[in-house]
Scaffold this motif. Structure first.
Motif, mmCIF file in Angstrom:
data_model
loop_
_atom_site.group_PDB
_atom_site.id
_atom_site.type_symbol
_atom_site.label_atom_id
_atom_site.label_comp_id
_atom_site.label_asym_id
_atom_site.label_seq_id
_atom_site.Cartn_x
_atom_site.Cartn_y
_atom_site.Cartn_z
ATOM 1 N N LEU A 1 0.889 -1.192 0.074
ATOM 2 C CA LEU A 1 -0.085 0.111 -0.172
ATOM 3 C C LEU A 1 0.812 1.230 0.125
ATOM 4 O O LEU A 1 1.887 1.387 0.822
ATOM 5 N N LYS B 1 -0.460 4.734 -0.355
ATOM 6 C CA LYS B 1 -1.419 5.648 0.262
ATOM 7 C C LYS B 1 -3.030 5.002 0.503
ATOM 8 O O LYS B 1 -3.486 4.381 -0.159
ATOM 9 N N PHE B 2 -3.330 5.529 1.702
ATOM 10 C CA PHE B 2 -4.670 5.130 2.082
ATOM 11 C C PHE B 2 -5.380 6.192 2.821
ATOM 12 O O PHE B 2 -4.523 6.873 3.759
ATOM 13 N N MET C 1 -7.161 4.883 -1.888
ATOM 14 C CA MET C 1 -5.971 4.345 -1.920
ATOM 15 C C MET C 1 -5.272 4.410 -3.372
ATOM 16 O O MET C 1 -5.882 4.407 -4.133
#
Length: 165
Positions: free
Chosen positions: A107, A109-110, A131
């Motif tokens: 991941l 960005k979230f 995301m």
């Protein structure tokens, strides 16, 4: 091991490569809805989450932190709010966070953005999820049905929760 996530600004909620939005009217006053989204152990009505704990003291504001564990308990994320606006005079409230660290790779960005405001019969709830994956991800034709199913349970659980008030 913790993996740092990249920072972003408010436009990301509308421009991220993977987005999901809940826009519903719930049959409670905006202050009641806001209280549910800002209390300790919030989102306990969502099957997709194991726990959500504010790690900052009250009152909450920009810079407030939270720790989240997704069901069934393998994925953990630390979050920091960079938007926190409360306007009791207009019964309009909003906050937005970005993930800071997560315990699994993959991941980049979230974040989530939540806004409650008066509606004709209760409260308009706008809840955005955004995301960006690190590296190669599934093509949208495959990832969209998966994320829609996961976030769809959040939508269903939220509507059911506020219907019990």
């Amino acid at each position: 091991m913790a993996y740092d996530l990249e920072s972003f600004d408010e436009p990301f909620y509308d421009t991220a490569s993977m987005r999901y939005e809940i826009d519903v009217t719930v049959p409670v006053a905006p202050e009641e809805a806001w209280a549910e989204f800002t209390r300790q152990n919030t989102l306990d009505w969502c099957r997709a989450l194991t726990s959500v704990d504010f790690t900052s003291e009250l009152p909450h504001h920009v810079g407030t932190t939270r720790s989240v564990v997704l069901a069934p308990g393998f994925i953990k994320m630390d979050e920091e709010f960079f938007i926190w606006d409360e306007d009791p005079a207009t019964s309009t409230y909003r906050h937005g966070f970005r993930g800071v660290r997560v315990n699994i790779p993959g991941l980049r960005k979230f974040g989530e953005y939540t806004e409650v405001s008066p509606a004709e019969h209760g409260t308009r709830l706008v809840w955005k999820f955004a995301m960006e994956l690190a590296g190669v991800g599934l093509p949208p034709v495959l990832s969209a049905p998966i994320s829609n199913a996961a976030f769809g349970t959040v939508r269903t659980d939220t509507i059911k929760h506020f219907a019990t008030f």
